[in-house]
Each structure stands twice: as structure tokens, then as C-alpha cells.
Design an enzyme around this catalytic site. Structure first.
Site, PDB file in Angstrom:
ATOM      1  N   LYS A  45       0.849  -1.177   0.000  1.00 50.32           N
ATOM      2  CA  LYS A  45       0.000   0.000   0.000  1.00 50.32           C
ATOM      3  C   LYS A  45       0.892   1.236   0.000  1.00 50.32           C
ATOM      4  CE  LYS A  45      -4.065  -2.073   0.458  1.00 50.32           C
ATOM      5  NZ  LYS A  45      -5.161  -1.943  -0.525  1.00 50.32           N
TER       6      LYS A  45
ATOM      7  N   GLU B 188      -2.060  -0.871  -8.850  1.00 49.35           N
ATOM      8  CA  GLU B 188      -3.507  -0.960  -8.647  1.00 49.35           C
ATOM      9  C   GLU B 188      -4.072   0.401  -8.248  1.00 49.35           C
ATOM     10  OE1 GLU B 188      -6.664  -3.600  -5.972  1.00 49.35           O
ATOM     11  OE2 GLU B 188      -4.569  -4.213  -6.132  1.00 49.35           O
TER      12      GLU B 188
ATOM     13  N   LYS C 113     -14.421  -7.811  -6.595  1.00 48.14           N
ATOM     14  CA  LYS C 113     -14.638  -8.121  -5.188  1.00 48.14           C
ATOM     15  C   LYS C 113     -16.125  -8.387  -4.980  1.00 48.14           C
ATOM     16  CE  LYS C 113     -10.737  -5.356  -3.501  1.00 48.14           C
ATOM     17  NZ  LYS C 113     -10.315  -4.187  -2.691  1.00 48.14           N
TER      18      LYS C 113
END
Length: 333
Positions: A148, A200, A245
Site C-alpha cells: 500500500k 492498482e 470483489k
């Protein structure tokens, strides 16, 4: 059908930080359906940045329970509810009920030849470069690591530190909407030097057109910008992969159709999670059998998991049938 819904709070093992958010616990909605002696279970975390909370999910399911009591199938559910956590939880419970009545595991009902262990990404939240490198070094089980990133000027050092600590793994990065084109452009040399394999969701929702001017020598995946099948067409030519998701798209039923639609449009497909226990990962594991990349490490962030739970070993997620959707009728409890 008897339908019940409640909220649960699961503590994180430690605070988990992404761009713009820090999580200390997972708020989960749990839905159970009892149908002629068979119990189906569905878990949803919702989509926090859309206001899709566990409380809202439970309220939606509770409001619909009298309508659903006479019986509903997964196809009817797609028409009754929009994409989101409530539909995901109900869809998962209906899959398990269907499997119990059929005496077959969900993977068979989904038309799959089997449910093999899958390579999965393991994620490291935002921290100092040294701390992220320390965590990477401690992930001896990981073969793929996702970092992240913050967009704060330290990201290049974070990536370099993790690469030095783990020269043996594939590294992906996730901006969680925290970058602008200039910041991403400035970071690109460090990403290429470190051999990063995927970027991403670098930009905010609604700024996808900015990706048209980005060098995609490193593939780019859309996450927040793609909720369900309706969002796919607008991303053609802008991203290489889409992250499906179940909480976003509203369950495994839609996700399986979405994977096929994404393939037809030329996208690669990955499956991700909104954290959650093993009961969130198990339906996503079914979708993962058809994906190019799996990011199903949600339970690793929790202080504890359900039992039985998924198992992680040698970079793989193992999800036996007895966790969820195994096709065995469960006595009411």
C-alpha cells in the site's frame, strides 16, 4: 426460508493503514438462511468508501426478510437488490443452501472441475520504509507481496526497501486513489527499477481518463473504479486488469458473469477482498479458480479467524470444502 442478519466486529491484529484510511477492526454483516433443514451462511464487509456499512447491510436484509421468507433463488436476488454487501451476503447464503440441498460443493454447482489451492498476494499496509521492509522479511510464506502506497514522496524508498528485503518475490503496489498523474510519473522509475509487476488503482474514481497518458509498461488494475459489470466498458483501453470483489459487485453469482464479460472485453481478471474472515474468502476462492491473480489474504489482518478457516502455506491459500459451501446439510442452530 428463515433469514437472520446481525453485525459482528472483528479486531485487527494491528492497525492497517492505506491511503486516506486506517482500520483497527473489521465491521462484518453475517446473514444466515435456514431452508428445509439446511443452513446457508453469507458474510459481507460492505464497501466503506460508498457508505455500505455492516449496519446498512443488516438493515437492508432485515427489511427484505418478510419478502424472502416465501423463498427466493439467486437469479431473483439479482433483480431484487443492487450490487453491494447485502446482495453479496444473501447470495453466499443461497449458494450454500443450494449446495446443501444438492449434496454437492459450490465449486461443482459453479461448473468448475475442482477447487485447487491458489497463489495469493499478501499485503503490507503503509508504514515507514524500514517497517515495511521488516514486515516483508517476516513473510517467509509469501511469494507475492502488495505494498500500500501513500503518494507522499516516501513511496520510492518504501518500494526499494522492500525489494532489498525480499529480492525473491513479485511486488505489486496499490495507490487506493492516492496519486495524481505527476506523483505517479515521478514514482515510475523506482517501480520499474524494483521490478514491480502491477499498479492498482492509482487515481481517484472518476479520473480514469488520466490513465490514457500513463506508460503502461507496468500493467494497471482498476479496483475502486470498477464496482460491477456496468463499469467495465468505460475502462477499455485504460487498464489491463479489473479487480472483482464480491462486496462490490454483489456476490459470487454476479462475479462469475462479470469475469466472463471482462474476458470478452480483453481485460485480465483478479479477485480481491474487503478483509473479512474465512467466510468472506471462501466464495471469492471459487471465483479465484478462474482468475489471473488472487488477493485473498483478509484473515491474515485479523487477531483471530473463524474455525475451521482457510490456511496459508508456501504462498498459497487453501480453502477446504468444510469451511463454506461444502454441500453438507447443516442442522439448524
Amino acid at each position: 426460508m428463515k433469514i437472520e442478519a446481525r453485525t459482528e466486529q472483528w479486531e485487527m491484529a494491528e492497525p492497517f493503514r492505506i491511503s486516506g484510511e486506517t482500520f483497527t477492526h473489521a465491521e462484518i454483516a453475517l446473514v444466515t438462511i435456514e431452508d428445509r433443514g439446511v443452513i446457508g451462511r453469507g458474510e459481507a464487509c460492505g464497501v466503506y468508501y460508498r457508505g455500505d456499512t455492516s449496519a446498512r447491510i443488516v438493515e437492508q436484509v432485515t427489511r427484505l426478510a418478510p419478502i424472502l421468507a416465501d423463498g427466493i433463488d439467486r437469479a431473483e436476488l439479482q433483480r431484487l437488490l443492487p450490487a453491494g454487501g447485502a446482495r453479496n451476503a444473501l447470495d453466499a447464503a443461497l449458494w450454500e443452501v443450494e449446495a446443501g440441498h444438492a449434496g454437492k460443493p459450490v465449486w461443482q454447482l459453479a461448473g468448475l472441475p475442482g477447487a485447487r489451492p491458489l497463489p495469493t498476494v499478501f499485503t503490507i499496509g503503509i508504514a515507514s520504509p524500514g517497517e515495511m521492509a521488516r514486515k516483508a522479511a517476516g513473510m517467509a510464506h509469501a511469494r507475492q507481496i502488495k505494498l500500500k502506497l501513500e503518494g507522499d514522496g516516501e513511496d520510492g524508498e518504501r518500494v526499494r526497501a522492500v525489494r532489498a528485503a525480499r529480492p525473491d518475490v513479485a511486488i505489486a503496489v496499490d495507490g487506493n486513489r492516492g496519486f495524481d498523474p505527476d506523483a505517479l510519473g515521478a514514482l515510475m522509475p523506482a517501480l520499474r527499477s524494483a521490478g514491480v509487476t502491477l499498479i492498482e488503482q492509482p487515481f481517484a474514481i472518476g479520473r480514469d481518463a488520466d490513465l490514457r497518458h500513463i506508460d503502461r509498461a507496468i500493467p494497471i488494475a482498476a479496483d475502486e473504479s470498477v464496482q460491477d459489470s456496468d463499469d467495465l466498458e468505460g475502462l477499455i483501453g485504460l487498464v489491463d486488469l479489473v479487480n472483482i470483489k464480491l462486496d462490490k459487485c454483489g456476490g459470487l453469482t454476479h462475479a462469475l458473469a462479470m469475469e466472463q464479460a471482462a474476458r470478452r472485453m480483453g481485460f485480465g481478471v483478479m479477485v480481491g477482498n474487503m478483509t473479512g474472515t474465512s467466510w468472506s474468502q471462501a466464495p471469492a476462492f471459487i471465483l479465484g479458480q478462474r482468475c489471473d491473480l488472487c488477493d485473498l489474504d483478509g484473515p491474515t489482518f485479523l487477531a483471530r479467524d473463524r474455525a475451521p478457516g482457510v490456511r496459508y502455506a508456501d504462498g498459497l491459500i487453501h480453502c477446504p470444502d468444510d469451511i463454506w459451501g461444502g454441500g453438507r446439510a447443516r442442522a439448524p442452530r
